[in-house]
Write an enzyme that holds these catalytic residues in place. Structure first.
Site, short mmCIF file in Angstrom:
data_model
loop_
_atom_site.label_atom_id
_atom_site.label_comp_id
_atom_site.label_asym_id
_atom_site.label_seq_id
_atom_site.Cartn_x
_atom_site.Cartn_y
_atom_site.Cartn_z
N GLY A 94 74.70 31.14 43.88
CA GLY A 94 75.66 30.57 42.99
C GLY A 94 76.89 31.17 43.02
CG ASP A 95 76.78 35.38 42.49
OD1 ASP A 95 77.11 34.93 41.46
OD2 ASP A 95 76.12 36.03 42.68
#
Length: 307
Positions: A251-252
Site C-alpha cells: 500500500g505504501d
C-alpha cells in the site's frame, strides 16, 4: 520535494518458517532485517522511482541508530529527531504457510520538545511540495496530531497525503487532504460496513470526498484499486497478474507510484496506473520494489476504466 513523516519507525525482522507451533521452540529458515514504517516505505519507493524525497520522523536508542544507518544505505534522504530516552521498536514478521503474521511492538514516548523539533522541520516545507503523513499515531501523541500539523501548514500551497485509519483519518478530512488511501477493509471500518466490490468501494469513497478528501484511492488486493478523483472521475484499475510473495509495504508503494505519476503527468489515469504497478511490484517481490520491477508490471497493465 515529497516529504514523509513516520512517527513510529521500526526495524522489521522478517522470518520464514516451514511450520509454527505455539509454546514450542520454532526455528526460522531465511531471515532479513529492514527499516520499516509506512512513511519510510513511501520515501524509499519514491527514491527508487527517481523522485526527490526526504523521510522525517523520530528515532531513539540503538535501534533508532540502526534505522538511520539502513536508510543511509538506501541513499534516501532522511532526517530523524533523536529522542533523549527510550528505544525505537523492533517488529517481527513471521511468514509461514503462505501467510504473514505481524507482531508490532510499541514505540518510545514522544516528548513535547521532540514534537516541536519536528514541527520546525515541517515549517520549512515550501509551496508546491507534498507532505505524506503515514501510519498510526503513538500513544504518547494526541490523535489529533495529523490534523494539528495540517492546520498549522494550511494556506501554504502544500499538498497533504494522509494514510492512516479511524478517528485520526476522520479528524484530518476537514483539512482537505489531496489524497487518502484506505484499503477496502479500512474503508469499511470507517462506515461500519463490509466492502467486497469496486462499486461499493466507490460509493463510500465518494462519501469521504464529501467529508473533505480531494482524492480517495482504495486498494482492494486481488480486486484492483478504485480512485475517486477530484475531477469527478471514478476509475477502476484491474489487478496485475503475478504471485504475491510479500504483503508488507504494498500500500505504501502504491502511494509512492501514484504521487510519482501525478507529479510527472498531472493525469489521474496515469497516476492510478503507476500506483497500481508499484503496489503490485512490491507484493510480487521480497522487498520494496525497484524501478525496473515497477516498470515491468506497468507494461502489462491496461489503462483504468470508469467504475
Amino acid at each position: 520535494m515529497i516529504y514523509t513523516v513516520t512517527c513510529n519507525p521500526s526495524l522489521d525482522y522478517h522470518m520464514e518458517l516451514e511450520s509454527f507451533a505455539p509454546g514450542m521452540t520454532n526455528r526460522a529458515g531465511l531471515t532479513r532485517v529492514t527499516a520499516g514504517g509506512k512513511g519510510l516505505n513511501v520515501s524509499i519507493v519514491l527514491d527508487n522511482l527517481g523522485m526527490e524525497t526526504t523521510a522525517l520522523g523520530f528515532a531513539a536508542g540503538f535501534v533508532g541508530r540502526e534505522i538511520e544507518a539502513r536508510m543511509a544505505k538506501t541513499g534516501c534522504h532522511h532526517h530523524f529527531v533523536l529522542l533523549p530516552e527510550g528505544c525505537s521498536r523492533i517488529n517481527v514478521k513471521l511468514k509461514c504457510g503462505g501467510q504473514t503474521t505481524e507482531v508490532n511492538a510499541p514505540g518510545p514516548g514522544i516528548p513535547i520538545e521532540a514534537r516541536d523539533a519536528l514541527m520546525r522541520h515541517l515549517e520549512q516545507i515550501q509551496p508546491g511540495d507534498t507532505l505524506v503523513l503515514a501510519g498510526s499515531v503513538p500513544e504518547s501523541m494526541p490523535k489529533t496530531i495529523y490534523a494539528d500539523w495540517m492546520a498549522r501548514l494550511s494556506g501554504r500551497g502544500i499538498l497533504f497525503v494522509v494514510d492512516t485509519t479511524g478517528d485520526t483519518l476522520r479528524r484530518a478530512l476537514p483539512h482537505k487532504p489531496f489524497l487518502i488511501k484506505p484499503n477496502h477493509h479500512e474503508l469499511g471500518e470507517l462506515f461500519g460496513v463490509e466492502i467486497h466490490d469496486p462499486q461499493t468501494a466507490a460509493q463510500y469513497g465518494i462519501q469521504l470526498q464529501k467529508m473533505g478528501a480531494r482524492n480517495v484511492l482504495v486498494s482492494m488486493s486481488g480486486d484492483g484499486a478504485v480512485l475517486c478523483a477530484e475531477s469527478g472521475e471514478v476509475l477502476w484499475q484491474a489487478p496485475a497478474k503475478g504471485t504475491m510473495v510479500n504483503d508488507v509495504g504494498a500500500g505504501d508503494s502504491m502511494i509512492a507510484g501514484f504521487l510519482t505519476g501525478w507529479e510527472r503527468t498531472h493525469d489521474y489515469r496515469e497516476a492510478l496506473l503507476l500506483g497500481a504497478a508499484a503496489g503490485a511490484a512490491t507484493a510480487f517481490s521480497e522487498d520494496l520494489a525497484q524501478r525496473s520491477e515497477i516498470e515491468a508490471v506497468r507494461s502489462q497493465l491496461s489503462a483504468a476504466s470508469c467504475c
